[in-house]
Structure formats: structure tokens, C-alpha cells
Scaffold this motif. Sequence first.
Motif, short mmCIF file in Angstrom:
data_model
loop_
_atom_site.label_atom_id
_atom_site.label_comp_id
_atom_site.label_asym_id
_atom_site.label_seq_id
_atom_site.Cartn_x
_atom_site.Cartn_y
_atom_site.Cartn_z
N SER A 77 13.99 14.64 9.64
CA SER A 77 13.75 13.02 9.14
C SER A 77 12.69 12.08 9.96
O SER A 77 12.01 11.57 9.92
CB SER A 77 14.98 12.59 8.02
N PHE A 78 13.27 12.21 11.32
CA PHE A 78 13.06 10.60 12.32
C PHE A 78 11.57 11.73 12.68
O PHE A 78 10.52 10.77 12.61
CB PHE A 78 14.24 10.91 13.51
N SER A 79 11.48 13.08 13.17
CA SER A 79 9.97 13.19 13.72
C SER A 79 8.82 13.21 12.34
O SER A 79 7.74 12.79 12.64
CB SER A 79 10.54 15.36 13.65
N ALA A 80 9.62 13.61 10.93
CA ALA A 80 8.53 13.58 10.12
C ALA A 80 7.54 12.13 9.95
O ALA A 80 6.70 12.04 9.45
CB ALA A 80 8.93 13.80 9.04
N MET A 81 8.94 11.02 9.81
CA MET A 81 8.68 9.67 10.12
C MET A 81 7.47 9.00 11.13
O MET A 81 6.83 8.53 10.74
CB MET A 81 9.84 8.89 9.46
N LEU A 82 8.27 9.45 12.36
CA LEU A 82 7.16 9.24 14.07
C LEU A 82 5.68 9.71 13.57
O LEU A 82 4.95 9.30 13.51
CB LEU A 82 8.14 9.44 14.47
N SER A 83 5.54 11.20 13.28
CA SER A 83 4.03 11.55 12.97
C SER A 83 3.58 10.62 11.57
O SER A 83 2.32 10.33 12.16
CB SER A 83 4.20 13.02 12.50
N ASN A 84 3.87 10.10 11.14
CA ASN A 84 3.30 9.55 9.57
C ASN A 84 2.86 8.44 10.04
O ASN A 84 2.44 7.74 10.10
CB ASN A 84 4.66 9.71 8.93
N LEU A 85 3.93 7.63 10.92
CA LEU A 85 4.16 6.33 11.13
C LEU A 85 2.90 6.19 12.67
O LEU A 85 1.82 5.57 12.64
CB LEU A 85 5.14 6.01 12.51
N SER A 86 2.46 7.33 13.65
CA SER A 86 1.58 6.92 14.57
C SER A 86 0.73 7.53 13.26
O SER A 86 -1.14 6.20 13.80
CB SER A 86 1.72 8.00 14.65
N MET A 141 -0.61 6.49 10.77
CA MET A 141 -0.76 5.06 10.13
C MET A 141 -1.58 3.82 10.62
O MET A 141 -2.14 3.45 10.53
CB MET A 141 0.05 5.47 9.12
N SER A 142 -0.44 3.90 11.84
CA SER A 142 -0.88 2.84 12.88
C SER A 142 -2.10 3.15 13.29
O SER A 142 -2.77 1.86 14.36
CB SER A 142 -0.09 2.79 13.38
N LEU A 172 -0.38 -5.52 15.00
CA LEU A 172 -1.07 -5.09 14.59
C LEU A 172 -1.33 -5.67 13.42
O LEU A 172 -1.86 -5.40 12.73
CB LEU A 172 -0.31 -3.58 13.84
N HIS A 173 0.30 -6.55 13.14
CA HIS A 173 0.38 -6.99 11.19
C HIS A 173 1.37 -8.22 11.66
O HIS A 173 2.16 -7.91 11.23
CB HIS A 173 0.96 -5.61 10.13
N TYR A 222 4.20 -0.11 6.02
CA TYR A 222 4.75 1.93 6.09
C TYR A 222 5.85 2.28 5.20
O TYR A 222 6.85 2.65 6.23
CB TYR A 222 5.52 1.16 7.73
N ASP A 223 5.98 1.11 4.16
CA ASP A 223 6.17 2.28 3.46
C ASP A 223 6.65 4.24 2.98
O ASP A 223 7.71 3.89 3.14
CB ASP A 223 6.99 1.39 1.57
N SER A 224 5.70 4.06 3.45
CA SER A 224 5.30 5.66 2.82
C SER A 224 6.21 6.21 4.24
O SER A 224 6.22 6.80 4.04
CB SER A 224 3.63 5.92 2.92
N ALA A 225 6.31 6.01 5.64
CA ALA A 225 6.29 6.27 6.30
C ALA A 225 7.53 6.64 6.27
O ALA A 225 8.89 7.44 6.83
CB ALA A 225 6.41 5.38 7.74
#
Length: 296
Positions: free
Chosen positions: A32-41, A43-44, A80-81, A90-93
Motif C-alpha cells: 500500500s505505501f509503495s503504491a501511494m508513494l509512486s503515485n504521489l511522486s 502526481m507532484s 506546491l499547493h 492528492y485524494d487519488s494517491a
Amino acid sequence: MATIKGDRPQVALLVTDLDNTLWDWFGAWHASFSAMLSNLSAMSGVPQNRLEDEIRTVHRRRGTTEYSALLTELPSLQELHPNENLLEVYDSAIHVLNSERLRTTRLYPGVKETIEELRRRNVPVVAYTEAVAYWSEWRIKKTGLDGLISTLYTAPDHDLPLGLTVGDLRKLPAEDYGLKATDHRHTPKGLLKPDTRILRKIIADQQLQPDQVAYVGDSLMKDVAMAQQIGAHDVFAKYGVAQHRTDYELLRRVSHWTDDDIEREESISAGHEVHPSYTLAEGFTEILQYFDFKEA
């Protein structure tokens, strides 16, 4: 490792750790965390290594690796925000994190059946974890252990940023939160294993002596050493050890643990400074072989 031959110790209470003892916490966390981290990077646009450094700082400040308001305190995202709700941006992350956690959180084989057997014998099962209250409750409910575990001892939940409330983080009806049948008690903030005070209290509350109690956990440094200090039957859940996994390095990089904590953990794992009395090599259910569980 103790043998099964001869008379088995009579045990009237099982106290168990949770993460990587009843379920594969690390596997679910990493997925879960690695998927979120990849998504977050993605997106941002912030490099993942920079996010990792900032995340570790927040985790250390909050004392947990499961901090629900994590994104609101990352400097890169704040820059950034400015003046925006980062949980919404970052709701999708966050959705990826929650989806993977839901998909991967499950009991190890035989855990539920073993606890059900102990309860049939009128042997209570108490859980004691350093994890925070909310996520411990969530996993107890998710895995169907609410009520099978008689009492749950956890750390209190982490603090929240100024201006953010629990209600801001919870989107479901109030009745969907909390345990219905398991008694949930909080340990004093900052009291960590292998400090023996909570385990001693658990045993005293059951009006038992340490030699009538088995304690099982996956950490030699914390669980096994703690049980040995007070004379309870220590049981090492070897099947749950995760430190040798390649993916474990991500946890070390972002964890709230101090450098001394990590160094001590690695030293004990390599040097075998703590020797367990009983070892579960394949799974939780093996514990039934070592003890004669019966009501006191």
C-alpha cells in the motif's frame, strides 16, 4: 528450540503481538505505501527520494509509520499547493493506499482457527501491540477477530495537525468505527516493548502467574526478551520475520525508528543475542503443539 516430548506446560492465557504475528503487516504496508508513494511522486513531480526523506521526518515527529495526516505535513507538497487541502489534492494517491491496504490485509493461515480453538477451551487471548489504536482496530475488524480477542492493548492514536480533526479523516458513519466485542485499552504514550509493565498488568488482571501465560511475537528484541524478563513462556513467531526481505529497506528509510533502533534490530537479528524458548517456524497454529491450553 524446545521439544514437544514430555509433559507440556499448562497455559491459561495467550498474549499475542499483532503485526507480523497474526497477519503480514509488513507485506500489506509495503504494497500500500509503495503504491501511494509512486503515485504521489508522479502526481507532484517531486522525486521519490526527496519524499522519503520528508516522510521519515514526519513519521519520527509523530512516532508512527501509519500517520493518517502524513500528506498534510510534507514540505514539498505544501510549497506546491499553499493554502490548499492536500488530502483533497492528492485524494487519488490516498485511494491507492487504502485500496491496496484493504486488498492485502489478511490473517496468516490457521490463525483464526487456532484462536477459536483456544476460546473453546475457555482460554482468553489478549493482544498487545505498539501500533496505534485506529489501525489496530481496523485490522482486528477486517480480519474477523473482533470478539475472538478478548482484550486489545494498543498505543493511543497519534496527534493531528492544528486545525485538523478526527472527523476530517473519517468518511464513514460513526457506527463503522471501533470494536463491538473486544475490550480496547490504551497503553501510556511512549511506553514501548520490551518494557514489561503492560505485560505484567495483563497477567495480574487475569489473576494468573507468569508461568501460566504464553506470549508470542515476531520480535526477538521486543517480544521474546520481554516475556523472558518476567518468566512467561516466550514464543518466537519466526514465520513473521520480515527484516530479511529486500523490500524492507523502504520501511527502514521512512520509518519513525531512530538509527539506534535500526542498528540494534539488525545486531540482534544477525548475532542471535536473544534465544527463544519456543519457535514457530511455519505458522501460528504450531503453538498448540507446545502447550496444554486449559482454563485456570
